[in-house]
Design a protein around this motif. Structure first.
Motif, PDB file in Angstrom:
ATOM      1  N   MET A   1      15.615  17.808  12.207  1.00  0.00           N
ATOM      2  CA  MET A   1      16.997  17.459  12.529  1.00  0.00           C
ATOM      3  C   MET A   1      17.830  18.710  12.795  1.00  0.00           C
ATOM      4  O   MET A   1      18.756  18.684  13.600  1.00  0.00           O
ATOM      5  N   THR A   2      17.510  19.803  12.122  1.00  0.00           N
ATOM      6  CA  THR A   2      18.228  21.059  12.386  1.00  0.00           C
ATOM      7  C   THR A   2      17.969  21.494  13.819  1.00  0.00           C
ATOM      8  O   THR A   2      18.902  21.852  14.553  1.00  0.00           O
ATOM      9  N   ALA A   3      16.701  21.455  14.224  1.00  0.00           N
ATOM     10  CA  ALA A   3      16.348  21.837  15.592  1.00  0.00           C
ATOM     11  C   ALA A   3      16.994  20.882  16.590  1.00  0.00           C
ATOM     12  O   ALA A   3      17.489  21.304  17.640  1.00  0.00           O
ATOM     13  N   ALA A   4      17.004  19.597  16.247  1.00  0.00           N
ATOM     14  CA  ALA A   4      17.571  18.592  17.150  1.00  0.00           C
ATOM     15  C   ALA A   4      19.057  18.857  17.394  1.00  0.00           C
ATOM     16  O   ALA A   4      19.518  18.901  18.539  1.00  0.00           O
ATOM     17  N   GLY A   5      19.791  19.048  16.310  1.00  0.00           N
ATOM     18  CA  GLY A   5      21.231  19.280  16.444  1.00  0.00           C
ATOM     19  C   GLY A   5      21.526  20.589  17.158  1.00  0.00           C
ATOM     20  O   GLY A   5      22.406  20.656  18.024  1.00  0.00           O
ATOM     21  N   ALA A   6      20.765  21.630  16.810  1.00  0.00           N
ATOM     22  CA  ALA A   6      20.988  22.946  17.428  1.00  0.00           C
ATOM     23  C   ALA A   6      20.709  22.885  18.928  1.00  0.00           C
ATOM     24  O   ALA A   6      21.451  23.463  19.730  1.00  0.00           O
ATOM     25  N   ALA A   7      19.644  22.187  19.303  1.00  0.00           N
ATOM     26  CA  ALA A   7      19.301  22.073  20.723  1.00  0.00           C
ATOM     27  C   ALA A   7      20.376  21.295  21.482  1.00  0.00           C
ATOM     28  O   ALA A   7      20.709  21.613  22.625  1.00  0.00           O
ATOM     29  N   SER A   8      20.925  20.286  20.834  1.00  0.00           N
ATOM     30  CA  SER A   8      21.999  19.510  21.451  1.00  0.00           C
ATOM     31  C   SER A   8      23.214  20.404  21.699  1.00  0.00           C
ATOM     32  O   SER A   8      23.849  20.335  22.756  1.00  0.00           O
ATOM     33  N   LEU A   9      23.516  21.283  20.749  1.00  0.00           N
ATOM     34  CA  LEU A   9      24.636  22.219  20.916  1.00  0.00           C
ATOM     35  C   LEU A   9      24.356  23.247  22.009  1.00  0.00           C
ATOM     36  O   LEU A   9      25.275  23.826  22.575  1.00  0.00           O
ATOM     37  N   ALA A  10      23.067  23.492  22.261  1.00  0.00           N
ATOM     38  CA  ALA A  10      22.710  24.434  23.323  1.00  0.00           C
ATOM     39  C   ALA A  10      22.614  23.728  24.675  1.00  0.00           C
ATOM     40  O   ALA A  10      22.308  24.365  25.684  1.00  0.00           O
ATOM     41  N   GLY A  11      22.849  22.413  24.694  1.00  0.00           N
ATOM     42  CA  GLY A  11      22.964  21.722  25.973  1.00  0.00           C
ATOM     43  C   GLY A  11      21.821  20.809  26.359  1.00  0.00           C
ATOM     44  O   GLY A  11      21.797  20.288  27.472  1.00  0.00           O
ATOM     45  N   ALA A  12      20.861  20.591  25.452  1.00  0.00           N
ATOM     46  CA  ALA A  12      19.729  19.709  25.777  1.00  0.00           C
ATOM     47  C   ALA A  12      20.021  18.279  25.323  1.00  0.00           C
ATOM     48  O   ALA A  12      20.692  18.072  24.309  1.00  0.00           O
ATOM     49  N   ARG A  13      19.501  17.301  26.077  1.00  0.00           N
ATOM     50  CA  ARG A  13      19.526  15.917  25.571  1.00  0.00           C
ATOM     51  C   ARG A  13      18.324  15.771  24.643  1.00  0.00           C
ATOM     52  O   ARG A  13      17.199  16.053  25.022  1.00  0.00           O
ATOM     53  N   VAL A  14      18.607  15.335  23.415  1.00  0.00           N
ATOM     54  CA  VAL A  14      17.592  15.384  22.359  1.00  0.00           C
ATOM     55  C   VAL A  14      17.308  13.994  21.808  1.00  0.00           C
ATOM     56  O   VAL A  14      18.231  13.199  21.588  1.00  0.00           O
ATOM     57  N   PHE A  15      16.026  13.746  21.570  1.00  0.00           N
ATOM     58  CA  PHE A  15      15.593  12.500  20.940  1.00  0.00           C
ATOM     59  C   PHE A  15      14.640  12.826  19.814  1.00  0.00           C
ATOM     60  O   PHE A  15      13.815  13.733  19.939  1.00  0.00           O
ATOM     61  N   THR A  16      14.750  12.100  18.714  1.00  0.00           N
ATOM     62  CA  THR A  16      13.740  12.231  17.668  1.00  0.00           C
ATOM     63  C   THR A  16      13.676  10.928  16.882  1.00  0.00           C
ATOM     64  O   THR A  16      14.408   9.979  17.174  1.00  0.00           O
ATOM     65  N   ALA A  17      12.758  10.885  15.921  1.00  0.00           N
ATOM     66  CA  ALA A  17      12.541   9.637  15.186  1.00  0.00           C
ATOM     67  C   ALA A  17      12.136   9.936  13.754  1.00  0.00           C
ATOM     68  O   ALA A  17      11.550  10.977  13.470  1.00  0.00           O
ATOM     69  N   THR A  18      12.454   8.988  12.866  1.00  0.00           N
ATOM     70  CA  THR A  18      11.994   9.129  11.484  1.00  0.00           C
ATOM     71  C   THR A  18      11.934   7.762  10.829  1.00  0.00           C
ATOM     72  O   THR A  18      12.172   6.735  11.461  1.00  0.00           O
TER      73      THR A  18
END
Lengths: 407, 324
Positions: free
Chosen positions: A62-79
């Motif tokens: 989730m840290t990577a997901a949020g950080a990537a979103s702030l860097a401009g990527a559309r992010v998907f993950t699951a849990t």
């Protein structure tokens, strides 16, 4: 249009692919794993243009997901389940960052004791995190809600992350007919993600800065709340366009046989199907039964709930979750939505059931309506119901005696 | 291993600063000095990814002392934040959604609490994945921002707020300092180095050298901490120099696992000279000196340099009367 038979998990993966996500940080957990396996396979086969990376925990994921979103990527993950609990800290951070990524949660009860089948204590643990929440009854809804959730989350009036929930086993591993929209149509419905103030060389930004004054902290928290409330209107707009383009309609709540209903059960997720069957059985017996399904859980659709439950004789809230020492989690939310409403129902019956995916029979479902009618007749305050059948209790006693005997 | 360097003398230190003076950190903070010099070498295009610590509190809305990007993540997962930023920039550049000119160097900056304890799992994951990033740990050998509690970086004999020296526990912390350099080396990080603010040229060259490496790069910078260690803020550089000269803080690097000491103190200054300068070690001298504890510290330092010298072919003279 004819659908193809897809599991809920593959549907979630397919919807992420249709959304053209840039980045999928992942971590395995049952029953979600099929989602990330499917995506990993598509990425490596060149069938999906995303970067997939497996992290070493859900917290890091989730840290990577949020950080990537702030860097401009559309992010998907699951849990699922423990994974959701493990990353709770990051959910609060990611929503505070206003990073509009999407998390599919495949519901599973939480330990201890360990269980694999669904209830909603996992996703409802994220209730206060600031994530928008959309809950699906069918595999088709999984696909549609993923696309709708991106559209709402990334709207400049919202900019909040979102969870799409689907029940483990009942949806995750169950094949249902699903109509996947055409890519071209999805591209028109869901334009590319435009980040606000991304991390950039040309225009550096500070994100996640500390605030040490309560008034400033309050401001940012209220701001998140306001954005979440705004998401309802944005969802309704998006749902209208979605219906125009794809022919399927969504609202924050969905009513079933509600028009003249006196006795209404409130449900969410896949077990709603059992509620629909019970309503039909009751109708066949001449009982004016109905059902209200929660689709949007955050923001909570208080006004819709109040409007659609106005004038009913008795309402039952079916909570597939348990807050020990309180009861069901949705119950106080529904009751809170009704308290100041004009023409509120005569009584609201709390029901807890289907924990850990406990099989729920027609008889159990019918008993909820029978209790609503009994409460109505007696004009008394309802007693909470915790579903458990006599035959199940017999089996429990037998297993307890085995466990005790082995000491 | 001689490498071409643009740093011949300390005068070659870049003039340009990307960390403004007047930030909210303590006077004499070795940590912020390390960040400042590190940033000079990296240049402006940096995304700092931070875990909870002293640097976190200086980034206080609406101000920032940095001329570069900053992202605070959480205590345990700054390397995962670096993963997200690195991957996002890579994928957006690869897809043509972002020009290469927007690329950033991704640098995790944390204290020792995050680097040695709560964030080690996240760092280990990033190392395994060969994430292309820098990690700068400003090591003040305790949880400084919360008031100086013991971390696994705290050296033997240091008192902290959670390992106070008392009559029943006269030595304070009795656990030896975790060897994070070796932990990273064992996990096959391609570049691992220690830094001291007192040895500026060594510092500059190591950061420069890291720029030629792709993958996880760790820098463990000694961060003299006036408030935690108990010394006059003007003494930070002198104290770090003493840490190096006593051999307590070896300056070294490991390139693809091969260790080389970049500064060899030919004659070690007795550790006592270092220990007695700081409040955190005061109980080793008062009310009465504890020669056994001081000898234990000296013995460990002597053994370290004997082993290092045998491997790399140098000799270090240990202080008189402290064994071979």
């Amino acid at each position: 249009m004819k659908g193809q038979l897809l599991t809920g998990n593959v549907t979630a993966a397919a919807a992420a692919r249709l959304a053209r996500v840039d980045y999928v940080p992942a971590y395995p957990i049952t029953p979600q794993t099929e989602i990330i396996e499917t995506i990993a396979d598509w990425v490596r086969e060149g069938k999906m243009d995303s970067r997939f990376v497996q992290l070493e925990s859900e917290h890091s994921m989730m840290t990577a997901a949020g950080a990537a979103s702030l860097a401009g990527a559309r992010v998907f993950t699951a849990t699922s389940s423990q994974g959701m609990l493990y990353t709770i800290e990051m959910l609060y951070n990611v929503s505070g960052w206003r990073a509009p990524m999407l998390l599919a949660n495949v519901s599973r009860g939480v330990a201890a004791p360990i269980v694999l089948e669904p209830d909603h204590n996992d996703v409802l643990a994220a209730r206060d995190s600031g994530f928008l929440q959309f809950h699906s009854e069918t595999c088709q809804e999984v696909a549609d809600l993923v696309l709708l959730a991106y559209r709402v989350a990334e709207d400049k009036r919202v900019m909040l992350p979102a969870i799409v929930n689907l029940d483990g086993f009942y949806l995750s591993f169950t094949r249902e007919p699903v109509v996947l929209p055409e890519q071209k149509a999805v591209d028109l419905f869901l334009p590319p993600y435009e980040p606000v103030a991304p991390l950039r060389a040309s225009r550096p930004v500070s994100r996640g800065s500390s605030v040490f004054e309560g008034f400033l902290y309050s401001y940012f928290r209220y701001n998140t709340h306001a954005a979440s409330l705004k998401a309802k209107e944005v969802f309704e707009e998006a749902a209208q366009e979605f219906e125009r383009r794809f022919g399927r309609s969504y609202g924050p709540v969905e009513g079933y046989m509600l028009e003249d209903a006196d006795y209404v059960i409130v449900m969410s997720n896949s077990f709603t199907a059992l509620g629909r069957q019970a309503v039909r059985r009751m109708r066949a017996r001449g009982v004016k039964a109905g059902l209200l399904k929660l689709v949007m859980v955050r923001p909570f659709p208080s006004e819709e709930v109040a409007a659609m439950l106005r004038g009913r004789r008795v309402v039952a809230v079916f909570d597939q979750n348990l807050s020990p020492g309180l009861g069901g989690i949705f119950y106080p939310e529904i009751a809170g939505a009704l308290y100041n409403a004009r023409g509120r129902p005569g009584a609201v019956l709390p029901v807890v059931g289907a924990l850990g995916g406990k099989q729920t029979t027609a008889k159990e479902m019918d008993s909820i309506f029978e209790e609503m009618m009994a409460v109505d007749r007696a004009g008394k305050a309802p007693e909470p119901i915790f579903l458990m059948r006599a035959d199940e209790l017999t089996r429990v006693k037998k297993m307890v005696s085995v466990a005790e005997g082995s000491r | 291993m001689a490498t071409a360097t643009r740093f011949k003398t300390l005068k070659d230190m870049p003039v340009q600063d990307y960390l403004s003076p007047g930030n909210t950190l303590c006077a004499g903070c070795g940590g912020v000095l390390a960040v400042r010099v590190f940033h000079k070498v990296l240049g402006p295009n940096v995304a700092w990814v931070n875990a909870a610590g002293c640097m976190t509190v200086t980034m206080s809305y609406p101000l920032s002392p940095l001329k570069s990007n900053w992202l605070y993540t959480a205590f345990a997962s700054a390397p995962a934040g670096a993963q997200g930023v690195r991957d996002a920039l890579d994928v957006l550049i690869a897809k043509g959604k972002l020009p290469e000119s927007e690329n950033l160097k991704v640098v995790v900056v944390t204290g020792d609490g995050a680097a040695y304890d709560i964030g080690l799992q996240s760092a280990a994951g990033a190392i395994d994945r060969r994430l292309d990033f820098y990690y700068l740990c400003y090591d003040n050998e305790a949880y400084g921002n919360t008031g100086f509690q013991v971390s696994s970086s705290t050296p033997f004999g240091s008192a902290t707020k959670t390992t106070p020296a008392t009559p029943a526990f006269p030595l304070g912390n009795t656990v030896r300092k975790k060897d994070l350099f070796e932990v990273w080396r064992a996990m096959k990080a391609p570049y691992v180095a220690t830094l001291a603010n007192s040895h500026g040229l060594d510092f500059l060259r190591k950061v420069e050298k890291g720029g030629t490496v792709k993958g996880p790069r760790m820098y463990i910078a000694l961060a003299g901490c006036p408030t935690g260690w108990g010394f006059d803020p003007r003494e930070t550089i002198e104290l770090e120099k003493l840490a190096v000269q006593t051999g307590i803080w070896p300056l070294k690097e490991a390139v693809d696992g091969t260790v080389r000491h970049t500064f060899v103190p030919r004659t070690l200054t007795p550790v006592k000279e270092y220990l007695k300068t700081q409040e955190r070690f005061r109980h080793l001298f008062e009310p009465a000196e504890k020669p056994e504890a001081i000898a234990a510290v000296q013995g460990a330092v002597n053994a370290y340099w004997k082993e290092a010298g045998a491997k790399e072919g140098f000799e270090v003279k240990v202080p008189a009367g402290t064994g071979s």
